[in-house]
Scaffold this motif. Structure first.
Motif, PDB file in Angstrom:
ATOM      1  N   LEU A 106     -15.141   8.830  48.570  1.00  0.00           N
ATOM      2  CA  LEU A 106     -15.965   9.666  48.687  1.00  0.00           C
ATOM      3  C   LEU A 106     -15.464  11.007  48.495  1.00  0.00           C
ATOM      4  O   LEU A 106     -13.919  11.113  48.989  1.00  0.00           O
ATOM      5  N   PRO A 107     -16.022  11.759  47.462  1.00  0.00           N
ATOM      6  CA  PRO A 107     -15.205  13.030  47.471  1.00  0.00           C
ATOM      7  C   PRO A 107     -15.355  14.094  48.581  1.00  0.00           C
ATOM      8  O   PRO A 107     -15.814  13.938  49.589  1.00  0.00           O
ATOM      9  N   LEU A 123     -17.859  15.793  49.438  1.00  0.00           N
ATOM     10  CA  LEU A 123     -19.119  15.457  50.483  1.00  0.00           C
ATOM     11  C   LEU A 123     -18.526  14.845  51.641  1.00  0.00           C
ATOM     12  O   LEU A 123     -19.501  15.222  52.936  1.00  0.00           O
ATOM     13  N   THR A 132     -23.961   5.569  44.686  1.00  0.00           N
ATOM     14  CA  THR A 132     -23.725   6.872  43.412  1.00  0.00           C
ATOM     15  C   THR A 132     -23.288   7.621  44.278  1.00  0.00           C
ATOM     16  O   THR A 132     -23.769   8.223  45.135  1.00  0.00           O
ATOM     17  N   ARG A 133     -22.576   8.984  43.424  1.00  0.00           N
ATOM     18  CA  ARG A 133     -22.406  10.518  43.190  1.00  0.00           C
ATOM     19  C   ARG A 133     -23.711  10.739  43.350  1.00  0.00           C
ATOM     20  O   ARG A 133     -23.991  11.736  44.339  1.00  0.00           O
ATOM     21  N   GLU A 134     -25.423  10.913  42.782  1.00  0.00           N
ATOM     22  CA  GLU A 134     -26.004  11.378  42.783  1.00  0.00           C
ATOM     23  C   GLU A 134     -26.862  11.034  43.750  1.00  0.00           C
ATOM     24  O   GLU A 134     -27.913  11.771  44.922  1.00  0.00           O
ATOM     25  N   ALA A 146     -25.881   9.611  47.375  1.00  0.00           N
ATOM     26  CA  ALA A 146     -24.900  10.647  47.864  1.00  0.00           C
ATOM     27  C   ALA A 146     -25.600  12.121  48.051  1.00  0.00           C
ATOM     28  O   ALA A 146     -26.200  12.665  49.008  1.00  0.00           O
ATOM     29  N   GLU A 147     -25.574  12.550  46.971  1.00  0.00           N
ATOM     30  CA  GLU A 147     -26.377  14.134  46.943  1.00  0.00           C
ATOM     31  C   GLU A 147     -27.906  14.343  47.102  1.00  0.00           C
ATOM     32  O   GLU A 147     -27.833  14.727  48.451  1.00  0.00           O
TER      33      GLU A 147
END
Length: 298
Positions: A16-17, A20, A285-287, A289-290
């Motif tokens: 996870l970045p 985030l 996914t990143r999307e 998670a956002e």
């Protein structure tokens, strides 16, 4: 899955970045999960976790750099020092010795859980003035050297002796004393030869231990099948070598009006397994998670 659980699951998702993760730290439950379980925490994230009040969870994370855990070993809160003590390695050298003399016995007891401890440190903790600490040595130092095991089996505190007799097989020369001690007698039975004297012991716990002995002769088994204590008879019923007619007869006489006792009796006679773990939630996914973070206001 509720929102808190979703955030906690995301907080431990691999790769996870960092940006985030930093946003997740604003959520208490997610922050504790990240502090405890993430293996990629940066120095900046570690500082944020401490500042936001989750030092205890961070202290229990064995992947945190050694210098951070050594710093947390000086934390004013005993619960934080205890979390460090449970798994920290002796880095810098002398850290274990310092924790072994911590003024709070909880810290010393948690140090006894540490699987990395040397035999020398186990011996120090086995002589701790607090019985709670000595009991922790028994519960977690199962590979303790023989001098430590002997000391704990003959400890002046009855709770420590009982715990030690539950965990350790006693040296042959200590067995007579353990059998003579009311605190350890029923626990030492499994290491002795079953005898008519033990099968007639006034303590039902001793007779129950005899009934559970793997080398119980048929004569003593049949005698204990007539024992006045329902738990002793039930132990005989649970034995794999009890003849089926005798087992059925014992089960028929084990009826009780107490639901809890009935459950205990049936549990002893049955094979129980734990249910399988629930599958881990899929990675987001990143999307996704956002979207979750926005929904949570983070």
């Amino acid at each position: 899955m509720d929102l808190d659980a979703e955030l906690s699951a995301l907080a431990v998702q691999r790769d996870l970045p960092a940006e985030l993760v930093r946003r997740l730290l604003r959520h208490p439950q997610a922050r504790r999960s990240a502090a405890l379980l993430r293996r990629d925490l940066t120095e900046e994230l570690i500082a944020d976790i401490i500042r936001l009040g989750s030092a205890r969870s961070l202290a229990a994370n064995a992947s945190v750099p050694a210098h951070v855990r050594a710093h947390l070993a000086e934390h004013p809160e005993p619960t934080v020092r205890a979390a460090v003590a449970a798994s920290v390695e002796d880095e810098p050298p002398g850290l274990w010795a310092r924790l072994a003399t911590d003024q709070d016995p909880t810290v010393r007891a948690f140090l006894a859980m540490n699987e990395h401890l040397s035999h020398e440190l186990l011996a120090v903790l086995a002589a701790d003035p607090e019985p709670y600490v000595r009991s922790s040595v028994v519960q977690y130092g199962r590979q303790a050297p023989e001098p430590v095991r002997r000391a704990l089996l003959t400890d002046p505190d009855p709770d420590v002796r009982r715990t030690a007799a539950t965990v350790y097989a006693p040296p042959p020369d200590l067995l007579p004393a353990l059998l003579a001690d009311p605190e350890t007698r029923s626990l030492a039975v499994r290491h002795a030869d079953p005898s008519p004297e033990l099968a007639a012991d006034p303590d039902s716990g001793v007779r129950r231990a005899v009934a559970d002995h793997p080398n119980l002769p048929a004569e003593l088994r049949n005698r204990l099948a007539r024992d006045p204590d329902i738990h002793v008879r039930n132990t005989i019923a649970a034995r794999p070598d009890t003849p089926a007619p005798l087992r059925e007869s014992l089960i028929a006489t084990a009826a009780t009006d107490d639901p809890l006792t009935e459950w205990v009796l049936s549990f002893k006679r049955s094979a129980h397994t734990c249910p399988p773990r629930s599958p881990a939630p899929p990675d987001l996914t990143r999307e996704q998670a956002e979207e979750l973070l926005v929904r949570a206001g983070l």
